[in-house]
Each structure stands twice: as structure tokens, then as C-alpha cells.
Design an enzyme around this catalytic site. Structure first.
Site, short mmCIF file in Angstrom:
data_model
loop_
_atom_site.label_atom_id
_atom_site.label_comp_id
_atom_site.label_asym_id
_atom_site.label_seq_id
_atom_site.Cartn_x
_atom_site.Cartn_y
_atom_site.Cartn_z
N GLU A 248 0.91 -1.12 -0.06
CA GLU A 248 -0.07 -0.08 -0.12
C GLU A 248 0.85 1.29 0.01
OE1 GLU A 248 -2.90 2.79 2.67
OE2 GLU A 248 -2.14 0.98 3.54
N CYS A 282 -2.24 8.85 4.12
CA CYS A 282 -2.40 8.22 2.76
C CYS A 282 -3.60 8.45 2.09
CB CYS A 282 -1.66 6.91 2.49
SG CYS A 282 -2.62 5.87 3.15
#
Length: 426
Positions: A248, A282
Site C-alpha cells: 500500500e 495516505c
């Protein structure tokens, strides 16, 4: 000051000959702990312990493995305030958000434990007579976890729980900026009675210890949350052994507001999604695309809300605490300067805070920029801080086209009352 050791094969091991890394409180720059800097030898030792424990751990029924993970979740919940205060000290997020991270870690572990009864396989008919095909789901073996510094406890828990319930063992490299969260989790795992070698935590830098964990023939799967740059390096390191990766990486989430949106709701969300954890998420609101018909009114409300944000001691639970490091502030300032050089107009100019209560620590106030061109670097590069650019768009198709004009793909936001648009954009 805390002098921390590493947790390998069920024991705390100090390795006095290793160099040590200082852990800094980003609010006042005090050194609050030191950690050993693991090398390739230590990485192999941790992997060997995990490899030795894996078959015995996998032989246990999944429901039994889940009980151990539930026990860990219960201890995390019982230790919530201690863990939250430690998160504030090493990472700098406001205390209420740190408590939220601990609660998230509990949820991740509990959710993983609940999946124990859902490890299923298939029996399929064969093309041949008197034959059936049986598919079983088996653990990978040894899982390596590489976590980011922005949510060090929650990310570790999110990776650890599923791996253990599925029958894998685990080696965590606790990020060198925020290593205490992983070590605290190891202490609770030890208290929960996890067998030696099932969960191991080492400390050090990604370029040395992390690379050794990824490249070793002893690791079977690597799960990593972090930057795109680091993800590319891991991809290269794992390529020779065709290692299984779960990455990720960075995000540049577009925040689209259409002319029919509920502006109060959209502004609330835009502020929360940009400035939580000082913008160090994020999935943050990284770039806003505002329909021309509502752009002025939206920005009037958004800037007013942004000006009113409180910045200060994270233990006092302000809206924004410090950035995690001086290096991170430098990155943001460089991006802002590059954006202005390319034509971005400052609507609210924040920047580095110094003097008075901000004399020590890594403090930065929010910045809001208007851009006229989607190619401006601030619309294309991940910010990871309390800066937000916006661009006026002519309509829905224009907004979606500009949102998709990006190297990133992780999350996105859309505010409209039109269900058709919602379905189309997703």
C-alpha cells in the site's frame, strides 16, 4: 530515556555491540528513547525464529490461533491510554487521534480473529472419472511487515492479525522514526502468551534491515505500507525470488465538490480529511476540484475553518500537532515553493512556525493554494502535510478527467446529490 531492546524468539535481546538510533519527540525535539539498529545478521536471526515456529503454529486449529489474537486485542484495549500517550510522544498526533489509532488496532485484531471460521477451501469435479479436485487455503509461511511512521500501531495490527490467524508467523520491522509502537505491541503479545518465534519485532532502517528481510530466502510474503519510492525498491529486491508482495503506497486523493453538493457537509469533510494527523494520512484530501459555481463560497467557508484550527501541544488535544520530523517540513516547503513558481496563488500562506511555544519541535501552519493548471507539481506530487491546492472545474466530466490525470490511485472523494454521478465516478 528509554533504552529499548528487540523482541526475537520470545525474548528481549539488546545486542550491545549494535549502533543505536535516537527516537525524538516531534513536539519538543527531546530524545525519548534509543533503539538498536539491526543489521542483516539480526534480520536473519528473527526470520529463523519465525521459520522454526511456523509449522507448529500452523498446525493449531485456526480458532485456537484466533483466541491468541483476541487475547492480544484485549490487552491492547486494556492498555489503551498508555499506548496512546506513547504514540503522541513518538509521532506527535493529538491525543484524541492517538486514542483513535489504538481503538483501530483493537478493531483490526478483533476483525482478523473473527475470520478464523471463514478459512475455507473447495472441492471441484474433475475432467477425469473417479476423481475430485480439492483446493485448500494454506498459510504462506513467514510474513515480513514493514510499516509507515504515521500510524505505527494500527498498521502493525492490521498486518499482524490476519497473518497469525491464517497460520503464518511474523517479523515486524518497526519504523525507525516511530519504533515504540511495535515494541509495545510485542510486549503485549508476550503477555498474551504467543509462542516464541510467532511474532518478532526488530528495529532499524529500511535500507539495511528492511532490505535483508525482503531479500532473505526465509521470508515468504512481504506486506508494506509506505512511500511509492520505498515500494519500488522492495519490488526490485523481491523480484529475484518472485516473492509475494502486498504494497500500500502513496496517495493523492482528489476531493471533488459539485455544484449541487451540501457545502456545509463538504467543507466539514474537506477540513477533516486534509488536516487529520497534520495531513499525514495516505488517504488525505490532497487536491480539491471545485465546480466553478460554488468554488468561491466553498473556499470562503473552508479558509475560515482552516484559519481557526488550533496548533499546539498534542497532549492538549489541538486540531494539529507537529509534523513528525524536520525533514518532512522541508519536503512540504519545497513543494509549496515549486508550486508558486509554477503559478499557484497562495490563498492562505502558513508554513514553518518558530519562536515562542514553537521554538522547539516541528511545527507548520496550513497553506491553501489556488492553481490554474492540473500539471502544477502540487497537484501531482504527494504532500503528506497540512497543505491543500484547489482547481476550479467546469463540470463533472472535467473533474473526473483531472482527478484521473495522476500517477496515484488509492482513494477519492465526491460530494454531490446525484446518485448517477456517484455510481459513474466509482
Amino acid at each position: 530515556m528509554d533504552h529499548r531492546a528487540m523482541y526475537i524468539d520470545g525474548r528481549w535481546q539488546d545486542f550491545p555491540d549494535l549502533d543505536r538510533i535516537e527516537v525524538e519527540n516531534p513536539a519538543d525535539e527531546r530524545v525519548i528513547a534509543t533503539i538498536p539498529e539491526a543489521d542483516a545478521v539480526i534480520a536473519r536471526q528473527a526470520l529463523s525464529a519465525a521459520k522454526a515456529a511456523q509449522q507448529t503454529w500452523a498446525a493449531r486449529p485456526a480458532i485456537e490461533r484466533a483466541r491468541a489474537v483476541r487475547a492480544l486485542a484485549a490487552l491492547v484495549e486494556q492498555s489503551a491510554e498508555t499506548l496512546a500517550v506513547s504514540l503522541v510522544a513518538e509521532q506527535g498526533k493529538p491525543i484524541s487521534q492517538a486514542r483513535g489509532e489504538v481503538a483501530g488496532a483493537v478493531t483490526f485484531l478483533t476483525h482478523a480473529a473473527e475470520s478464523a471460521r471463514r478459512i475455507e477451501g473447495d472441492i471441484m469435479p474433475s475432467d477425469n472419472p473417479d476423481e475430485e479436485i480439492m483446493i485448500r487455503r494454506l498459510p504462506r509461511g513467514v510474513v515480513v511487515g514493514l510499516t509507515a511512521w504515521n500510524y505505527p500501531l494500527a498498521l502493525a495490527a492490521r498486518k499482524l492479525g490476519p497473518a497469525l490467524v491464517a497460520g503464518n508467523t511474523f517479523v515486524l520491522l518497526s519504523h525507525e522514526i516511530t519504533p515504540l509502537a511495535g515494541l509495545n505491541l510485542a510486549a503485549l503479545a508476550d503477555q498474551a502468551g504467543l509462542p516464541a518465534g510467532v511474532f518478532n519485532v526488530i528495529t532499524g532502517r529500511g535500507a539495511s534491515a528492511g532490505r535483508a528481510l525482503v531479500e532473505s530466502p526465509l521470508s515468504d510474503l512481504v506486506t508494506m505500507t509506505g512511500s511509492t519510492r520505498a515500494g519500488r525498491e522492495i519490488f526490485r529486491s523481491a523480484a529475484d525470488r518472485l516473492k509475494v508482495l502486498s504494497l500500500e503506497l502513496g496517495g493523492k486523493a482528489p476531493f471533488i465538490v459539485m455544484e449541487d453538493a451540501d457545502l456545509d457537509h463538504a467543507v466539514d469533510a474537506a477540513v477533516a480529511a486534509r488536516f487529520a494527523n497534520c495531513g499525514q494520512v495516505c488517504t488525505c484530501n490532497e487536491r480539491m476540484y471545485l465546480h466553478r459555481d460554488i468554488a468561491d463560497e466553498f473556499m470562503r467557508r473552508f479558509v475560515a475553518r482552516t484559519r481557526a484550527l488550533r496548533i499546539g501541544d498534542p497532549m492538549g488535544d489541538p486540531d494539529l500537532g507537529p509534523k513528525v520530523s524536520r525533514v518532512e517540513i522541508d519536503k512540504i516547503e519545497n513543494l509549496v515553493e515549486a508550486a508558486i513558481a509554477k503559478g499557484a496563488e497562495p490563498i492562505l500562506r502558513g508554513g514553518r512556525l518558530t519562536g515562542g511555544e514553537y521554538a522547539k519541535g516541528h511545527w507548520i501552519a496550513p497553506t491553501v493554494l489556488e492553481v490554474a493548471d492540473n500539471t502544477n507539481p502540487i497537484m501531482q506530487s504527494e504532500l503528506f502535510g497540512p497543505v491543500v491546492p484547489f482547481l476550479r472545474v467546469d463540470g463533472f466530466e472535467d473533474a473526473v478527467a483531472k482527478a484521473n490525470d495522476s500517477e496515484y490511485g488509492l482513494s477519492a472523494y465526491l460530494f454531490t446529490r446525484d446518485i448517477g454521478r456517484m455510481m459513474r465516478v466509482s
